[in-house]
Scaffold this active site. Structure first.
Site, mmCIF file in Angstrom:
data_model
loop_
_atom_site.group_PDB
_atom_site.id
_atom_site.type_symbol
_atom_site.label_atom_id
_atom_site.label_comp_id
_atom_site.label_asym_id
_atom_site.label_seq_id
_atom_site.Cartn_x
_atom_site.Cartn_y
_atom_site.Cartn_z
ATOM 1 N N TYR A 1 79.501 -6.598 54.809
ATOM 2 C CA TYR A 1 80.708 -5.783 55.008
ATOM 3 C C TYR A 1 81.867 -6.659 55.466
ATOM 4 C CZ TYR A 1 83.389 -1.676 56.750
ATOM 5 O OH TYR A 1 84.334 -0.696 56.989
ATOM 6 N N THR B 1 84.795 9.476 61.452
ATOM 7 C CA THR B 1 84.696 9.862 60.032
ATOM 8 C C THR B 1 83.218 10.000 59.670
ATOM 9 O OG1 THR B 1 84.442 7.612 59.180
ATOM 10 C CG2 THR B 1 86.700 8.387 59.464
ATOM 11 N N LYS C 1 85.322 -7.194 53.434
ATOM 12 C CA LYS C 1 86.595 -6.739 54.019
ATOM 13 C C LYS C 1 87.559 -7.909 54.223
ATOM 14 C CE LYS C 1 85.949 -2.235 54.472
ATOM 15 N NZ LYS C 1 86.772 -1.263 53.710
ATOM 16 N N VAL D 1 83.979 4.182 42.177
ATOM 17 C CA VAL D 1 84.797 2.963 42.073
ATOM 18 C C VAL D 1 83.983 1.734 41.652
ATOM 19 C CG1 VAL D 1 86.572 3.776 43.697
ATOM 20 C CG2 VAL D 1 84.641 2.387 44.547
HETATM 21 P P1 NAD Z 1 83.693 8.210 55.003
HETATM 22 O O1 NAD Z 1 82.245 7.952 54.803
HETATM 23 O O2 NAD Z 1 84.089 9.398 55.809
HETATM 24 O O3 NAD Z 1 84.441 8.259 53.611
HETATM 25 C C1 NAD Z 1 84.199 7.313 52.603
HETATM 26 C C2 NAD Z 1 84.385 7.993 51.260
HETATM 27 O O4 NAD Z 1 84.195 7.004 50.245
HETATM 28 C C3 NAD Z 1 83.348 9.105 51.012
HETATM 29 O O5 NAD Z 1 83.990 10.292 50.589
HETATM 30 C C4 NAD Z 1 82.455 8.528 49.928
HETATM 31 O O6 NAD Z 1 81.924 9.494 49.042
HETATM 32 C C5 NAD Z 1 83.425 7.590 49.227
HETATM 33 N N1 NAD Z 1 82.710 6.579 48.448
HETATM 34 C C6 NAD Z 1 81.649 5.809 48.808
HETATM 35 N N2 NAD Z 1 81.244 5.061 47.778
HETATM 36 C C7 NAD Z 1 82.060 5.360 46.731
HETATM 37 C C8 NAD Z 1 82.131 4.928 45.394
HETATM 38 N N3 NAD Z 1 81.269 4.021 44.883
HETATM 39 N N4 NAD Z 1 83.096 5.465 44.603
HETATM 40 C C9 NAD Z 1 83.970 6.369 45.089
HETATM 41 N N5 NAD Z 1 83.951 6.827 46.348
HETATM 42 C C10 NAD Z 1 82.994 6.318 47.160
HETATM 43 O O7 NAD Z 1 84.247 6.875 55.673
HETATM 44 P P2 NAD Z 1 85.676 6.433 56.200
HETATM 45 O O8 NAD Z 1 85.460 5.889 57.545
HETATM 46 O O9 NAD Z 1 86.723 7.468 55.988
HETATM 47 O O10 NAD Z 1 85.942 5.193 55.234
HETATM 48 C C11 NAD Z 1 87.152 4.968 54.559
HETATM 49 C C12 NAD Z 1 87.446 3.481 54.534
HETATM 50 O O11 NAD Z 1 87.696 3.016 55.863
HETATM 51 C C13 NAD Z 1 86.293 2.620 54.024
HETATM 52 O O12 NAD Z 1 86.799 1.593 53.187
HETATM 53 C C14 NAD Z 1 85.692 2.021 55.284
HETATM 54 O O13 NAD Z 1 85.034 0.804 55.029
HETATM 55 C C15 NAD Z 1 86.930 1.851 56.124
HETATM 56 N N6 NAD Z 1 86.738 1.734 57.570
HETATM 57 C C16 NAD Z 1 86.163 2.723 58.309
HETATM 58 C C17 NAD Z 1 86.070 2.602 59.688
HETATM 59 C C18 NAD Z 1 85.500 3.700 60.582
HETATM 60 O O14 NAD Z 1 85.314 3.468 61.787
HETATM 61 N N7 NAD Z 1 85.225 4.879 60.086
HETATM 62 C C19 NAD Z 1 86.549 1.444 60.310
HETATM 63 C C20 NAD Z 1 87.103 0.455 59.526
HETATM 64 C C21 NAD Z 1 87.220 0.610 58.162
#
Ligand code: NAD
Length: 258
Positions: free
Chosen positions: A162, A197, A166, A69
């Site tokens: 971050y 995750t 966000k 992305v």
């Molecule tokens: P995750 O690490 O399990 O999954 C993230 C995915 O994004 C991975 O498959 C990774 O390969 C992909 N990714 C990273 N950089 C990329 C890029 N440049 N292009 C395409 N894909 C890319 O993490 P997650 O927790 O499932 O995260 C999903 C979303 O949720 C994110 O935006 C994260 O910031 C947000 N988030 C997560 C949490 C948490 O506690 N896990 C809390 C709040 C927000």
């Protein structure tokens, strides 16, 4: 019931970024199970090919596309490819993300981590939306969901790149909801709290338990599917009057003082 108030996404085309892991994967699986046609996108080497093959083996419609992305040119190529392959695009889920902790005094790394955070977590969202718009405009129930974080609403020390990115996502969401509302395109954000995750896998079970007991109302980390179901709800044709909102899916983290 008219299609406009349907609670089904069957036949809708959904593009999910970061679908190889965690919440992106759960989102792709939940939409596929509901009969949507799912485009799983993620970095090369992620699990998307296997996940798409598993979904097809279960009788669902799913295909994988490599998409970094942070690559503007790739976004401009892949989004029309998805729309051509599935005959349109109804839903965009901007989910891909990275964690980006860095103390403000770290002169060596801060700018690098800041730039990466803003590119992947915020700039990518507007680029995906701009590439998707010509196709969303053809949809009878166009939906955009941006995954932000409770770090957009509160903050953790040393997490400023971050948090800033966000918080930008929630601002982008409101602004585009207002700008695109006259076209019936809804734009909403979800703020997950602590979710099990890939992003949180380095946090030990013991630390997860302490954090969850101290900070969340429900006293536990959430599962990726619990976020995916909120995304699905916002994308139903029946969710036609919800736009510009930022919804925490956080086990009560933002609600809790003590
Ligand atoms: P995750 O690490 O399990 O999954 C993230 C995915 O994004 C991975 O498959 C990774 O390969 C992909 N990714 C990273 N950089 C990329 C890029 N440049 N292009 C395409 N894909 C890319 O993490 P997650 O927790 O499932 O995260 C999903 C979303 O949720 C994110 O935006 C994260 O910031 C947000 N988030 C997560 C949490 C948490 O506690 N896990 C809390 C709040 C927000």
């Amino acid at each position: 019931m008219s299609e406009s108030l349907s609670r089904s996404v069957a036949g809708k085309v959904v593009l999910v970024t970061g679908a190889g892991s965690g919440m992106g994967r759960a989102t792709a699986e939940v939409f596929a199970a509901e009969g949507a046609l799912v485009a799983l996108t993620d970095l090369a080497g992620s699990a998307i090919e296997d996940i798409a093959a598993d979904l097809r083996a279960k009788g669902h419609q799913a295909r994988a596309w490599v998409l970094d992305v942070s690559d503007h040119v790739a976004i401009r190529a892949v989004v029309p490819e998805v729309a051509a392959a599935f005959g349109g695009l109804d839903v965009l889920v901007n989910n891909a993300g990275i964690s980006s902790f860095c103390p403000i005094d770290d002169e060596e790394h801060y700018d690098l981590i800041w730039d990466r955070a803003v590119t992947v977590l915020l700039t990518a969202h507007q680029r995906l939306i701009r590439a998707a718009l010509p196709f969303l405009r053809q949809s009878s129930s166009p939906r955009i969901v941006n995954i932000a974080s409770t770090e957009a609403l509160g903050a953790t020390s040393r997490d400023s790149p971050y948090c800033a990115a966000k918080a930008g996502v929630t601002g982008l969401t409101r602004a585009l909801a207002v700008e695109l509302g006259k076209e019936g395109i809804t734009v909403n954000a979800i703020c997950p709290g602590p979710i099990v995750t890939g992003m949180t896998e380095k946090v030990s079970e013991a630390d997860k338990e302490v954090f969850a007991h101290r900070r969340t109302a429900l006293r536990r980390y959430g599962q990726p599917e619990e976020v995916a179901h909120m995304t699905l709800s916002l994308c139903l044709p029946a969710a036609s009057y919800i736009t510009g909102v930022t919804i925490p899916v956080d086990g009560g983290l933002m609600a809790r003082n003590a």
